[in-house]
Design a protein around this motif. Structure first.
Motif, PDB file in Angstrom:
ATOM      1  N   ASP A 213      18.947  83.580  21.686  1.00  0.00           N
ATOM      2  CA  ASP A 213      19.980  82.988  20.833  1.00  0.00           C
ATOM      3  C   ASP A 213      21.387  83.458  21.225  1.00  0.00           C
ATOM      4  O   ASP A 213      22.326  82.677  21.226  1.00  0.00           O
ATOM      5  CB  ASP A 213      19.684  83.352  19.371  1.00  0.00           C
ATOM      6  N   ILE A 214      21.514  84.724  21.579  1.00  0.00           N
ATOM      7  CA  ILE A 214      22.853  85.256  21.861  1.00  0.00           C
ATOM      8  C   ILE A 214      23.303  85.002  23.309  1.00  0.00           C
ATOM      9  O   ILE A 214      24.421  85.359  23.675  1.00  0.00           O
ATOM     10  CB  ILE A 214      22.960  86.767  21.536  1.00  0.00           C
ATOM     11  N   THR A 215      22.418  84.433  24.108  1.00  0.00           N
ATOM     12  CA  THR A 215      22.807  84.139  25.496  1.00  0.00           C
ATOM     13  C   THR A 215      22.730  82.632  25.747  1.00  0.00           C
ATOM     14  O   THR A 215      23.732  81.939  25.647  1.00  0.00           O
ATOM     15  CB  THR A 215      21.889  84.903  26.466  1.00  0.00           C
ATOM     16  N   ALA A 216      21.505  82.140  26.014  1.00  0.00           N
ATOM     17  CA  ALA A 216      21.342  80.712  26.286  1.00  0.00           C
ATOM     18  C   ALA A 216      21.728  79.871  25.059  1.00  0.00           C
ATOM     19  O   ALA A 216      22.310  78.797  25.199  1.00  0.00           O
ATOM     20  CB  ALA A 216      19.902  80.426  26.683  1.00  0.00           C
ATOM     21  N   GLY A 217      21.395  80.391  23.862  1.00  0.00           N
ATOM     22  CA  GLY A 217      21.746  79.672  22.629  1.00  0.00           C
ATOM     23  C   GLY A 217      23.244  79.489  22.526  1.00  0.00           C
ATOM     24  O   GLY A 217      23.743  78.428  22.150  1.00  0.00           O
ATOM     25  N   VAL A 304      17.593  87.556  32.020  1.00  0.00           N
ATOM     26  CA  VAL A 304      16.868  86.334  32.390  1.00  0.00           C
ATOM     27  C   VAL A 304      17.385  85.129  31.583  1.00  0.00           C
ATOM     28  O   VAL A 304      17.627  84.057  32.131  1.00  0.00           O
ATOM     29  CB  VAL A 304      15.344  86.524  32.190  1.00  0.00           C
ATOM     30  N   ALA A 305      17.581  85.329  30.276  1.00  0.00           N
ATOM     31  CA  ALA A 305      17.947  84.198  29.401  1.00  0.00           C
ATOM     32  C   ALA A 305      19.324  83.624  29.725  1.00  0.00           C
ATOM     33  O   ALA A 305      19.558  82.425  29.527  1.00  0.00           O
ATOM     34  CB  ALA A 305      17.894  84.632  27.943  1.00  0.00           C
ATOM     35  N   ILE A 306      20.218  84.444  30.240  1.00  0.00           N
ATOM     36  CA  ILE A 306      21.579  83.952  30.502  1.00  0.00           C
ATOM     37  C   ILE A 306      21.592  82.889  31.606  1.00  0.00           C
ATOM     38  O   ILE A 306      22.501  82.072  31.690  1.00  0.00           O
ATOM     39  CB  ILE A 306      22.553  85.127  30.811  1.00  0.00           C
ATOM     40  N   SER A 310      19.755  76.137  28.085  1.00  0.00           N
ATOM     41  CA  SER A 310      19.442  75.855  26.689  1.00  0.00           C
ATOM     42  C   SER A 310      18.423  76.853  26.163  1.00  0.00           C
ATOM     43  O   SER A 310      17.789  77.582  26.947  1.00  0.00           O
ATOM     44  CB  SER A 310      18.864  74.451  26.559  1.00  0.00           C
ATOM     45  N   TYR A 311      18.282  76.852  24.856  1.00  0.00           N
ATOM     46  CA  TYR A 311      17.339  77.739  24.183  1.00  0.00           C
ATOM     47  C   TYR A 311      15.926  77.512  24.733  1.00  0.00           C
ATOM     48  O   TYR A 311      15.211  78.443  25.060  1.00  0.00           O
ATOM     49  CB  TYR A 311      17.380  77.422  22.686  1.00  0.00           C
ATOM     50  N   TYR A 317      11.644  80.649  30.588  1.00  0.00           N
ATOM     51  CA  TYR A 317      11.852  81.754  31.538  1.00  0.00           C
ATOM     52  C   TYR A 317      11.363  83.083  30.972  1.00  0.00           C
ATOM     53  O   TYR A 317      10.772  83.886  31.677  1.00  0.00           O
ATOM     54  CB  TYR A 317      13.344  81.909  31.873  1.00  0.00           C
ATOM     55  N   VAL A 318      11.676  83.305  29.693  1.00  0.00           N
ATOM     56  CA  VAL A 318      11.437  84.637  29.121  1.00  0.00           C
ATOM     57  C   VAL A 318       9.973  84.846  28.721  1.00  0.00           C
ATOM     58  O   VAL A 318       9.426  85.925  28.948  1.00  0.00           O
ATOM     59  CB  VAL A 318      12.383  84.901  27.913  1.00  0.00           C
ATOM     60  N   SER A 319       9.345  83.794  28.158  1.00  0.00           N
ATOM     61  CA  SER A 319       7.962  83.969  27.665  1.00  0.00           C
ATOM     62  C   SER A 319       7.000  84.499  28.735  1.00  0.00           C
ATOM     63  O   SER A 319       6.230  85.433  28.459  1.00  0.00           O
ATOM     64  CB  SER A 319       7.425  82.662  27.087  1.00  0.00           C
TER      65      SER A 319
END
Lengths: 398, 252
Positions: A213-217, A304-306, A310-311, A317-319
């Protein structure tokens, strides 16, 4: 120094991220509701449902033997803890198989007419037990019935042997005398397997939605550009977001751990295996390891999330990274113990936690594991900052 | 605002762009662009889609780094003194980019804190901006419930929270109804009366004609013309900014 590092910009970002997350149902569910309610409930409920103490199995006995051996066995079954026994007479025309099949009773026990005669003639008498292997309560109850029958059989065997002048040393020429260096109760043993796994996995999954949420979101909602035009540097932005993530993950993991400890103690108490308590020293080691585990997972997740636009993309990627966290836990169980294992990410935390709970942790292990953990945190965090400074990453696909 | 750091010409020039170039891989998005904006001016950055307007604004607001050239904003170099630049500017990006789960007061408080404002000043300034943009009666609502016009007003209030001398506005009235668009245009005019400098990127020719003292026309990353509307009309022998625009873009 702390005040200098925690500049007003970083504090503002931490406060905002926590406020923002506290209003996101998805994050609140994953970080608060799941660990507080669902984890303890799912740890305890299945066992509660099949525990003989809280939920005894129902047994229907059909005793056709009119002599003492059959009656004695039926009496022993009535006295067996964890069973609720009701007796039937042959005149009732019972069908035990049907009763168990229909779920009316969990177990059916049939003592045939010839039971006493066969025992009296030094033969092997048969007791029929009907149960449903697919039904947990039926299987557990059948185990208790079989144990009672086995005890009864042994007591008759002892009488037979005495009559033939055979002593117990005649049939038990060798016996084991176990001597354990460290006594561990079953609850402690169970905790040493479950707690490290939970701390490491929850340190990762607990903060996953928040990290995304705080990166890709933020990228997806197009709020990032406005943030980048504000005075804080990119490193300060990453630091603020990261510290908020770590705070939330530690809170979430702590709730999960409390839930799991309650669950383990409840379970082992139900099984009559005692409870376990943690010493202040062990608690301190758990707290530090949990913090470092959350810190390394958070930094890796942010890095990774950055990259995602999108969310949803970030989730993809993260899961899978979760596997990176789970796999080493299994490696620890199967690989031969080596001091160098403490240099492997995730494995280091699992070993420290396992040994701390079992009371076998050495200072060398603790220092080596924590030091390697800190090194990985620094590496992941530097990668996250580098990604945040990279405009190809920040504006990917725009 | 402290002007002690400024060189003599920076007392007059708010934005100074020299040979600014930006490549994305092999594609040139901004190609040796030169222009300047004097303090108190409203300058319109006009061009078709993909002309390089947003990239130019992103470089000037330190979000992107230039490949070549230099740019100074309020006397600060966008590369070497990026924090000084960010402290001097208020930005309204193409997308308002607001946090849906926050209220307008929480939103403005967050950006005020990021700007280093003192706590005692923050609430007064928020009250002033919420009043100015007629958002006071919705201050307890979450931004997710806001209309596009209200969101745009809040984004503008955000750009002004720390009272910056220079404003970068990217399509400030795009998609707004007549009333909201008019309120925002009135505000932009008032800002320059208070000495603020505005660099405005827009597709709206009427708006540009109404607000901007000077126009910088950009196409395919290069400046194709620069001057007052009168000067551009003379140059192209066209009447009205729209015809001037079409003339210059077609001539490319």
């Amino acid at each position: 120094m702390v005040k200098k590092f925690l500049s007003y910009e970083i504090i503002a970002i931490i406060k905002k991220e926590i406020l923002d997350a506290s209003r996101d149902r998805r994050t609140i569910f994953a970080m608060i509701v799941l660990p507080m309610i669902i984890i303890p409930v799912f740890t305890v409920l299945p066992l509660y449902l099949v525990s003989p103490t809280t939920n005894p199995s129902t047994v229907r006995i059909l005793n056709e033997d009119t002599n003492s051996y059959g009656k004695n066995l039926a009496d022993l079954l009535v006295k067996t803890e964890g069973l609720t026994v009701s007796s039937a007479t042959p005149s009732e025309g019972l069908n035990l198989t049907k009763d168990v099949e229909s779920g009316k009773y969990d177990i059916g026990v049939h003592i045939p007419r010839t039971f006493s005669t066969q025992i009296g003639s030094n033969l092997t008498a048969i007791v029929y037990i009907v149960y449903d292997q697919t039904n947990m309560r039926s299987s557990t109850g059948a185990g208790l019935v079989m144990a009672t029958v086995a005890n009864y059989s042994q007591s008759i065997a002892a009488i037979r042997l005495t009559a033939k002048n055979v002593t117990s040393s005649d049939i038990n020429p060798v016996q084991v005398a176990p001597l354990t260096i460290k006594a561990v109760n079953p609850a402690q043993q169970m905790a040493s397997i479950i707690l490290p796994m939970m701390i490491v996995i929850y340190g990762f999954s607990g903060g996953m939605y928040f990290a995304i949420d705080i990166t890709a979101g933020e990228k997806e909602r197009k709020t990032l550009e406005a943030l980048l035009t504000m005075p804080p540097t990119r490193s300060q932005i990453v630091a603020g977001k990261y510290l908020a993530l770590v705070l939330m993950t530690v809170l979430s993991t702590s709730l999960a751990i409390i839930g799991v400890i309650i669950g383990i103690n409840f379970e082992t108490e139900l099984l009559g295996a005692g409870t376990f308590t943690l010493t202040t020293q062990t608690l301190a080691v758990i707290a530090i390891t949990m913090l470092l585990s959350s810190m390394s997972a958070g930094a890796l997740e942010m890095f990774v999330a950055i990259f995602a636009r999108s969310y949803k993309e970030a989730q993809n990627y993260v899961s899978p990274l979760m596997l990176v966290f789970i796999l080493p836990i299994y490696l620890v169980s199967f690989a031969p113990a080596s001091i160098y294992a403490l240099l492997i990410p995730v494995v280091n935390f699992v070993i420290i936690l396992q040994h701390a709970i079992l009371g076998t942790l050495t200072t060398t292990e603790l220092l080596m594991g924590l030091a390697s953990g800190v090194v990985y945190i620094v590496i992941f965090l530097l990668l996250a900052i580098k990604a945040f400074k990279n405009e190809k990453v920040i504006f990917r696909g725009t | 605002m402290n002007f002690n750091h400024l060189e003599e010409n920076a007392l007059i020039i708010a934005i100074d762009v020299q040979g600014l170039t930006k490549f994305f891989g092999r594609v040139v998005a901004v190609d040796h662009v030169n222009f300047s904006v004097q303090r108190g001016e409203i300058v319109g950055l006009l061009g078709p889609n993909g002309a390089g307007k947003t990239t130019t604004l992103r470089i000037l607001t330190t979000v992107l780094r230039p490949t070549e050239g230099t740019a100074k904003v309020n006397g600060y170099d966008v590369l070497k003194e990026s924090r000084g630049v960010r402290e001097s500017i208020g930005v309204l990006p193409e997308d308002a980019g607001l946090y849906d789960r926050l209220t307008p007061r929480e939103t403005l408080r967050y950006y005020a804190r990021l700007s280093g404002m003192k706590n005692v000043d923050i609430e007064n300034k928020i009250d002033e901006l919420l009043d100015m943009f007629e958002l006071k009666d919705r201050e307890k609502d979450r931004v997710s419930a806001f209309s596009k016009g209200m969101r745009q007003k809040l984004a503008l209030a955000r750009a002004l929270i720390h009272d910056p001398p220079i404003l970068f506005l990217d399509e400030p009235t795009a998609g707004l109804d007549v009333i909201s668009a008019r309120a925002i245009r009135q505000f932009i005019t008032k800002s320059t009366e208070k000495g603020k400098t505005v660099l405005l990127s827009t597709h709206n020719m009427v708006e540009a004609q109404q607000l901007c003292g000077r126009i910088v026309m950009i196409n395919k990353g290069r400046i194709v013309a620069e001057g007052t509307i009168g000067e551009l009309e003379t140059l192209t022998k066209e009447r009205g900014l729209e015809d001037v625009f079409v003339h210059l873009i077609r001539a490319e």
